[in-house]
Design an enzyme around this catalytic site. Structure first.
Site, mmCIF file in Angstrom:
data_model
loop_
_atom_site.group_PDB
_atom_site.id
_atom_site.type_symbol
_atom_site.label_atom_id
_atom_site.label_comp_id
_atom_site.label_asym_id
_atom_site.label_seq_id
_atom_site.Cartn_x
_atom_site.Cartn_y
_atom_site.Cartn_z
ATOM 1 C CG ASP A 175 37.278 -39.621 -57.020
ATOM 2 O OD1 ASP A 175 37.136 -38.341 -56.670
ATOM 3 O OD2 ASP A 175 38.585 -39.223 -57.714
ATOM 4 C CD GLU B 137 45.812 -44.316 -59.210
ATOM 5 O OE1 GLU B 137 46.222 -43.354 -60.552
ATOM 6 O OE2 GLU B 137 46.424 -44.438 -58.830
ATOM 7 C CG ASN C 174 49.109 -41.235 -61.748
ATOM 8 O OD1 ASN C 174 48.150 -40.762 -62.512
ATOM 9 N ND2 ASN C 174 48.773 -42.257 -60.965
ATOM 10 C CG HIS D 193 44.851 -39.706 -61.540
ATOM 11 N ND1 HIS D 193 45.028 -40.482 -60.496
ATOM 12 C CD2 HIS D 193 44.616 -39.038 -61.485
ATOM 13 C CE1 HIS D 193 45.010 -40.003 -59.189
ATOM 14 N NE2 HIS D 193 44.865 -38.730 -59.723
#
Ligand code: PGA
Length: 251
Positions: free
Chosen positions: A67, A143, A136, A138
């Site tokens: 990313d 996400e 979280n 991800h």
């Protein structure tokens, strides 16, 4: 998924460095998928140390990072490209021609995402993809949400994710971009081998959900349960939430 638990993050990094270096020794044109973040720092340092001591040939390896932030000027010190140049590519002598990277400054971001997908296919696909996991759940910047994207795409970053990235921007969350480009879930799951690394207690809940919870778009890493050869490498802290049934003995 196979799960290994290590006594420390450094022991984990050494073991994974051995795996990556052995893979490159066996196949010098290995295609690596690579993460940024705090977690891989020890791995990259271990690989560089071993390379300086031994004779690993990095000249034919190809790399694709997961990313990149949107909107940073080229060479911005907070960009993931700058992170990788300083901590992995330059120390190992990996040339720009060997490096696949998303350009978050591209004018047409959708075309950039399509270019990246095509470049991965052109390289023959990713052999070994090393992944971190967000607090979280991800992976890459996929996400949690009501749906997930299959292919490389633009994402709006969660507040928690931006806070976790503030350290690359002098601790100032206001300077962390609000969007990024990321490999999609299908891009990730197409890698021949996936190694997910998690260290530290703040990852324990996400790790437990990934390994013991249901498949859910609200915890994207849970989809690794579908991958035939995904390996999970944890330190004790990240493994602390696992039930006795899924927590293996220390490696
Ligand atoms: P970290 O990031 O290694 O900095 O914890 C991991 C991730 O968000 O994927």
């Amino acid at each position: 998924m196979t799960v290994q638990v290590f006594d420390s993050d450094l022991a984990l990094a050494e073991a994974l460095a051995t795996e990556v270096i052995d893979a490159v020794a066996r196949r010098p044109d290995t295609v690596l998928g690579l993460p940024t973040g705090r977690t891989p720092l020890a791995l990259y340092e271990a690989i560089i140390r071993r390379t300086r001591r031994g004779s690993v040939d990095w000249s034919r390896v190809r790399t694709f990072n997961l990313d990149e932030f949107v909107g940073l000027p080229p060479g911005h010190p907070g960009s993931y490209r700058a992170f990788m140049e300083a901590r992995f590519f330059r120390p190992l002598g990996i040339e720009p021609a060997q490096v696949g990277f998303l350009d978050g400054g591209a004018r047409d971001l959708e075309a950039e995402c399509r270019r990246y997908e095509a470049a991965i296919v052109e390289a023959g696909g990713i052999d070994i993809l090393v992944l971190g996991i967000g607090v979280n759940g991800h992976i890459g910047f996929n996400e949690p949400g009501a749906s997930l994207q299959a292919r490389t795409h633009r994402v709006a970053l969660e507040e928690r994710t931006r806070a976790a990235n503030a350290l690359w921007f002098d601790g100032d969350i206001a300077r962390v971009p609000t969007a990024a480009l990321s490999m999609g879930m299908a891009t990730i799951l197409a890698a021949r081998t996936i190694v997910l690394v998690a260290t530290g207690e703040e990852k324990a809940a996400a790790v437990r959900g990934m390994l013991e919870g249901p498949l859910t778009t609200w915890l994207p890493a849970s989809f690794l349960q579908l991958h035939a050869t995904a390996a999970v490498m944890l330190d004790r802290e990240a493994a602390a939430g696992l039930s006795a049934a899924s927590a293996p003995a220390l490696s």
